[in-house]
Design an enzyme around this catalytic site. Structure first.
Site, PDB file in Angstrom:
ATOM      1  N   ARG A  54     -15.944  -3.159 -35.484  1.00 29.38           N
ATOM      2  CA  ARG A  54     -15.353  -4.177 -36.344  1.00 29.38           C
ATOM      3  C   ARG A  54     -16.054  -5.525 -36.273  1.00 29.38           C
ATOM      4  NH1 ARG A  54     -12.099  -0.499 -35.449  1.00 29.38           N
ATOM      5  NH2 ARG A  54     -13.053  -0.611 -33.418  1.00 29.38           N
ATOM      6  N   THR A  55     -16.289  -5.997 -35.058  1.00 33.09           N
ATOM      7  CA  THR A  55     -16.819  -7.360 -34.948  1.00 33.09           C
ATOM      8  C   THR A  55     -18.208  -7.418 -35.573  1.00 33.09           C
ATOM      9  OG1 THR A  55     -15.579  -7.511 -32.900  1.00 33.09           O
ATOM     10  CG2 THR A  55     -17.168  -9.264 -33.324  1.00 33.09           C
ATOM     11  N   LYS A  83     -37.118  -3.884 -21.103  1.00 37.82           N
ATOM     12  CA  LYS A  83     -38.370  -4.139 -20.356  1.00 37.82           C
ATOM     13  C   LYS A  83     -38.167  -5.236 -19.325  1.00 37.82           C
ATOM     14  CE  LYS A  83     -40.706  -3.436 -24.729  1.00 37.82           C
ATOM     15  NZ  LYS A  83     -41.300  -4.252 -25.790  1.00 37.82           N
ATOM     16  N   ARG A 104     -22.513 -10.512 -28.474  1.00 32.18           N
ATOM     17  CA  ARG A 104     -21.548  -9.826 -27.599  1.00 32.18           C
ATOM     18  C   ARG A 104     -22.310  -9.358 -26.370  1.00 32.18           C
ATOM     19  NH1 ARG A 104     -17.193  -5.260 -29.185  1.00 32.18           N
ATOM     20  NH2 ARG A 104     -16.169  -7.157 -29.915  1.00 32.18           N
ATOM     21  N   HIS A 132     -12.701 -13.646 -26.658  1.00 30.18           N
ATOM     22  CA  HIS A 132     -13.140 -13.075 -27.936  1.00 30.18           C
ATOM     23  C   HIS A 132     -12.564 -13.991 -29.017  1.00 30.18           C
ATOM     24  CE1 HIS A 132     -14.394 -10.329 -30.907  1.00 30.18           C
ATOM     25  NE2 HIS A 132     -13.801  -9.213 -30.503  1.00 30.18           N
TER      26      HIS A 132
HETATM   27  N1   CP Z   1     -11.679  -5.780 -32.179  1.00 31.07           N
HETATM   28  C1   CP Z   1     -12.941  -5.552 -31.756  1.00 31.07           C
HETATM   29  O1   CP Z   1     -13.559  -6.365 -31.056  1.00 31.07           O
HETATM   30  O2   CP Z   1     -13.431  -4.342 -32.164  1.00 31.07           O
HETATM   31  P1   CP Z   1     -14.923  -3.848 -31.917  1.00 31.07           P
HETATM   32  O3   CP Z   1     -15.076  -3.654 -30.415  1.00 31.07           O
HETATM   33  O4   CP Z   1     -15.055  -2.587 -32.687  1.00 31.07           O
HETATM   34  O5   CP Z   1     -15.837  -4.928 -32.386  1.00 31.07           O
END
Ligand code: CP
Length: 305
Positions: A54-55, A83, A104, A132
């Site tokens: 999603r993110t 590497k 991320r 997040h």
């Molecule tokens: N909600 C969320 O962070 O989903 P993903 O891990 O799929 O990005």
């Protein structure tokens, strides 16, 4: 004056309440009137050192729907990190190719570090069990859209409250809105003390429970979470708690009309699939709201609003 211009978003604490309001209002505007062409000529980098559906894809969709271009990787295994390249060198290199970096990473604090070395703004798309913030902004958007307000709600946070970064960021944000919190988790996965302290300092009420079957009738929002298998060092500990809470349709009988079920997703077993057809289920709409909110965040940072 746009105070978010060129400003990294690492923690939800980086945004003052009026800046959160600006994002929510802009997202609402973008939902009603899509901002096609707004990012024409811009390049955004998305560096995903940890898996995401999603993110990553909602950022990608957000950028492309605004006419921008997106570069990056969905798997650090395809980058020069394999590497031995450091995070600093990766950020300094990629910042040459883009106007903004979405990142991320599994390490808590990695996004803050990246923001300190990067010449372009960083958006934290999740750093370990820490924060997040873009998920939090879309959660706030979803809550306000379904409840008509953010003030004075009774919010149930259910599941992995220890490792779940989404509940940590959400708690901080909702602590500005006179929220009553109910924390439902097994003892091993309780909300960490540092977050409870935030509520205590603000004089907000929170209650801890082992189960929520008998109290769900009081909830305005039930925020389900997945037990974060990837953060457990002992697989046996994970096995003990992995299916501890499962939301079933019959549990939603006699609940408030305005109740909505949220989940940051991905779901494993914690919401039965027949709940998906219940009008109180909102998690897939919540994921859609991520596009509008991420459009608003990018537009604000690149001073396009
Ligand atoms: N909600 C969320 O962070 O989903 P993903 O891990 O799929 O990005």
């Amino acid at each position: 004056m746009n105070s978010l211009k060129n400003k990294s978003l690492v923690s939800i604490n980086d945004y003052a309440p009026e800046e959160i309001e600006l994002i929510l209002e802009t997202a609402e505007r973008f939902e009603k009137s899509p901002p096609a062409g707004l990012l024409s000529g811009n390049v955004i980098a998305a560096l995903f050192f940890e898996p995401s559906t999603r993110t990553r894809l909602s950022f990608e969709s957000a950028v492309k729907r605004m006419g921008g271009r997106i570069i990056g990787f969905a798997d650090a295994g395809s980058s020069s990190v394999t590497k031995g390249e450091s995070l600093k060198d990766t950020i300094l290199t990629v910042s040459n190719y883009c106007d903004l970096i979405v990142m991320r990473h599994s390490l808590e604090g990695s996004a803050r570090y990246a923001s300190e070395v990067s010449p372009v703004p960083i958006i934290n798309a999740g750093d370990g069990a820490n924060q997040h913030p873009t998920q939090t902004l879309l959660d706030l958007y979803s809550i306000r859209k379904t409840q008509g307000t953010l003030d004075g709600l009774n919010v149930f946070l259910v599941g992995d409250l220890k490792y779940g970064r989404t509940v940590h960021s959400l708690l901080i944000a909702l602590s500005n809105y006179n929220t009553t919190f109910n924390f439902i988790s097994p003892t091993e996965l309780r909300m960490p003390d540092e977050y409870k302290l935030i509520l205590e300092k603000k004089g907000l009420k929170y209650y801890e429970h082992d189960d929520f079957t008998d109290i769900i009738s009081r909830a305005d929002i039930v925020y389900m979470t997945r037990v974060q298998r990837e953060r457990f060092s002992d697989p046996l500990e994970y096995e003990k708690v992995k299916n501890i809470y499962v939301l079933r349709n019959e549990m939603l009988e006699n609940t408030k009309e305005n109740l909505r079920i949220l989940h940051p997703l991905p779901r494993v077993n914690e919401i039965e699939t027949d709940v998906d057809d219940n009008p109180k289920a909102y998690y897939f709409e919540q994921a859609l709201n991520g596009v509008y909110v991420r459009q608003a965040i990018i537009a604000a940072i690149l001073d396009k609003i």
